[in-house]
Motif scaffolding. Sequence first.
Motif, PDB file in Angstrom:
ATOM      1  N   ALA A 105      39.000  40.723  44.116  1.00  0.00           N
ATOM      2  CA  ALA A 105      39.139  40.406  42.696  1.00  0.00           C
ATOM      3  C   ALA A 105      38.487  41.486  41.840  1.00  0.00           C
ATOM      4  O   ALA A 105      39.019  41.865  40.790  1.00  0.00           O
ATOM      5  N   SER A 106      37.345  41.989  42.254  1.00  0.00           N
ATOM      6  CA  SER A 106      36.658  43.023  41.494  1.00  0.00           C
ATOM      7  C   SER A 106      37.481  44.292  41.441  1.00  0.00           C
ATOM      8  O   SER A 106      37.567  44.954  40.398  1.00  0.00           O
ATOM      9  N   GLU A 107      38.100  44.646  42.552  1.00  0.00           N
ATOM     10  CA  GLU A 107      38.928  45.842  42.592  1.00  0.00           C
ATOM     11  C   GLU A 107      40.139  45.684  41.682  1.00  0.00           C
ATOM     12  O   GLU A 107      40.553  46.627  40.987  1.00  0.00           O
ATOM     13  N   THR A 108      40.742  44.484  41.662  1.00  0.00           N
ATOM     14  CA  THR A 108      41.878  44.223  40.784  1.00  0.00           C
ATOM     15  C   THR A 108      41.464  44.360  39.327  1.00  0.00           C
ATOM     16  O   THR A 108      42.165  44.985  38.515  1.00  0.00           O
ATOM     17  N   LEU A 109      40.323  43.799  38.962  1.00  0.00           N
ATOM     18  CA  LEU A 109      39.844  43.885  37.597  1.00  0.00           C
ATOM     19  C   LEU A 109      39.539  45.327  37.213  1.00  0.00           C
ATOM     20  O   LEU A 109      39.813  45.752  36.081  1.00  0.00           O
ATOM     21  N   LEU A 110      39.002  46.085  38.153  1.00  0.00           N
ATOM     22  CA  LEU A 110      38.677  47.479  37.874  1.00  0.00           C
ATOM     23  C   LEU A 110      39.925  48.264  37.501  1.00  0.00           C
ATOM     24  O   LEU A 110      39.909  49.109  36.603  1.00  0.00           O
ATOM     25  N   ARG A 111      41.039  47.967  38.176  1.00  0.00           N
ATOM     26  CA  ARG A 111      42.293  48.648  37.855  1.00  0.00           C
ATOM     27  C   ARG A 111      42.887  48.163  36.539  1.00  0.00           C
ATOM     28  O   ARG A 111      43.389  48.948  35.743  1.00  0.00           O
ATOM     29  N   GLN A 112      42.833  46.870  36.303  1.00  0.00           N
ATOM     30  CA  GLN A 112      43.524  46.286  35.157  1.00  0.00           C
ATOM     31  C   GLN A 112      42.723  46.374  33.871  1.00  0.00           C
ATOM     32  O   GLN A 112      43.288  46.606  32.794  1.00  0.00           O
ATOM     33  N   ASP A 113      41.415  46.170  33.949  1.00  0.00           N
ATOM     34  CA  ASP A 113      40.574  46.160  32.746  1.00  0.00           C
ATOM     35  C   ASP A 113      39.258  46.854  33.065  1.00  0.00           C
ATOM     36  O   ASP A 113      38.222  46.207  33.259  1.00  0.00           O
ATOM     37  N   PRO A 114      39.253  48.167  33.132  1.00  0.00           N
ATOM     38  CA  PRO A 114      38.033  48.889  33.511  1.00  0.00           C
ATOM     39  C   PRO A 114      36.868  48.659  32.560  1.00  0.00           C
ATOM     40  O   PRO A 114      35.709  48.719  32.983  1.00  0.00           O
ATOM     41  N   GLU A 115      37.164  48.381  31.292  1.00  0.00           N
ATOM     42  CA  GLU A 115      36.063  48.140  30.353  1.00  0.00           C
ATOM     43  C   GLU A 115      35.278  46.892  30.749  1.00  0.00           C
ATOM     44  O   GLU A 115      34.051  46.920  30.857  1.00  0.00           O
ATOM     45  N   MET A 116      35.990  45.782  30.970  1.00  0.00           N
ATOM     46  CA  MET A 116      35.300  44.559  31.357  1.00  0.00           C
ATOM     47  C   MET A 116      34.730  44.675  32.761  1.00  0.00           C
ATOM     48  O   MET A 116      33.639  44.151  33.047  1.00  0.00           O
ATOM     49  N   ALA A 117      35.434  45.346  33.660  1.00  0.00           N
ATOM     50  CA  ALA A 117      34.906  45.545  35.003  1.00  0.00           C
ATOM     51  C   ALA A 117      33.574  46.277  34.951  1.00  0.00           C
ATOM     52  O   ALA A 117      32.629  45.936  35.675  1.00  0.00           O
ATOM     53  N   GLY A 118      33.476  47.258  34.079  1.00  0.00           N
ATOM     54  CA  GLY A 118      32.217  47.983  33.931  1.00  0.00           C
ATOM     55  C   GLY A 118      31.095  47.095  33.441  1.00  0.00           C
ATOM     56  O   GLY A 118      29.944  47.208  33.896  1.00  0.00           O
ATOM     57  N   ILE A 119      31.415  46.198  32.513  1.00  0.00           N
ATOM     58  CA  ILE A 119      30.403  45.272  31.999  1.00  0.00           C
ATOM     59  C   ILE A 119      29.912  44.346  33.106  1.00  0.00           C
ATOM     60  O   ILE A 119      28.710  44.122  33.278  1.00  0.00           O
ATOM     61  N   LEU A 120      30.844  43.798  33.891  1.00  0.00           N
ATOM     62  CA  LEU A 120      30.460  42.882  34.959  1.00  0.00           C
ATOM     63  C   LEU A 120      29.672  43.592  36.054  1.00  0.00           C
ATOM     64  O   LEU A 120      28.716  43.034  36.604  1.00  0.00           O
ATOM     65  N   LEU A 121      30.056  44.806  36.376  1.00  0.00           N
ATOM     66  CA  LEU A 121      29.306  45.562  37.373  1.00  0.00           C
ATOM     67  C   LEU A 121      27.905  45.902  36.865  1.00  0.00           C
ATOM     68  O   LEU A 121      26.942  45.923  37.638  1.00  0.00           O
TER      69      LEU A 121
END
Length: 419
Positions: A13-29
């Motif tokens: 799921a994290s990898e999918t989010l990183l591809r689709q919404d890198p801005e939010m993925a960065g916040i969550l990471l």
Amino acid sequence: MSVTSVPSSAGTASETLLRQDPEMAGILLAEAERQATDLQLIAAENFTSPAVLAALASPLANKYAEGYPGARHHGGCEVADLAERVATDRAKALFGAEHANVQPHSGSAAVLAAYAALLRPGDKVLAMGLREGGHLTHGSPANFSGRWFDFTGYGVHPDTGLIDYDRLRALALAHRPRAIVCGSTSYPRHPDYALFREIADEVDAHLIVDAAHPIGLVAGGAAPNPVPYADVVCATTHKVLRGPRGGMILCGSRLADRMDRAVFPFVQGGALMHTVAAKAVAFGEAATPAFTAYAHQVVANARALAAALAEEGLAVATGGTDTHLVTADAGPLGLDATAARGRLAGAGIVLDICGLGRGPARGLRLGTAAVTSQGMGEAEMVRVAALMGAALRGTEPAGRLREEVAHLTAAFPPYPARN
């Protein structure tokens, strides 16, 4: 930060989010990095298991399920019904309750439902005063509880910091409340549930136990169980219980229908079925010997931390703790609570502020649930106290202390990478 720092069950799921919404993925990471590198001493927080996180990210997040199993307002709830029945059955078995409602979205929603089922606007209620550690739902004028009901606050003895049961009984006899609430956000000792029950019976009051903080210790046999004494027990499913953020209600069969109607449709609509499933997972985990050992270690760590903080010069409330909670005054070190929390935050040590039970004085509130989930023990608690003492006294630069904190947390990652 690498994706391996996130629980493995969430990797895809994290990898999918990183591809689709890198801005939010960065916040969550970034939040995952913060949790992994700071010392998490907030008493109301914990690290859920990868299995709980997997349930939260399950397809049940898509399902609307207003109502209860077998009586839903939407179709297609057969699987959702199974998940909720598992959750309620596990909760009842875990706590010895005749009835459980696992739908409340939060502990506050559970308390609101208990009030809605048992009280009417304007009724008198006796609860721990807000300065002594009472929750917002225990009569704060900024909260629905203080606006709808007539609250009187009981407190602690100024010399011991322990609940003043003589005063509690006197207030109950004087005010004749419709309900007495037993519970606190910062009381580090076990309440005397039998005495609360006795006082409630003397004035024909309902006894509502808000066990949001100790319920996880109850599950692990490290704290007394309020269920046999209370009319209703309200609780959260996170904190020491180590489940998803949410609430639950435990009660006898006599009040079951009233409690269920108060949760739905009075207080809230559709249940969050992915959260209900995650609660079921957490209840299953809490029924294991491993969780029993964990709960007792939480208490051992809190006692070790309290003793070590006293050695560092802080004034520890009640002289120690029976639970996961430690409350302490940094005044002897020349700091008020706000300044102390700021210095600790600069060193990567995260905690809260609370009332100390005497006038406007405020202190530090710490909890050992999260660091115990990371695998830390009493030796690490002594080290944590030493780091706190150095930060509060200003004897070492904050940057150097932050490096020491990061070194400690690196040895105890909340979600170790798996090969």
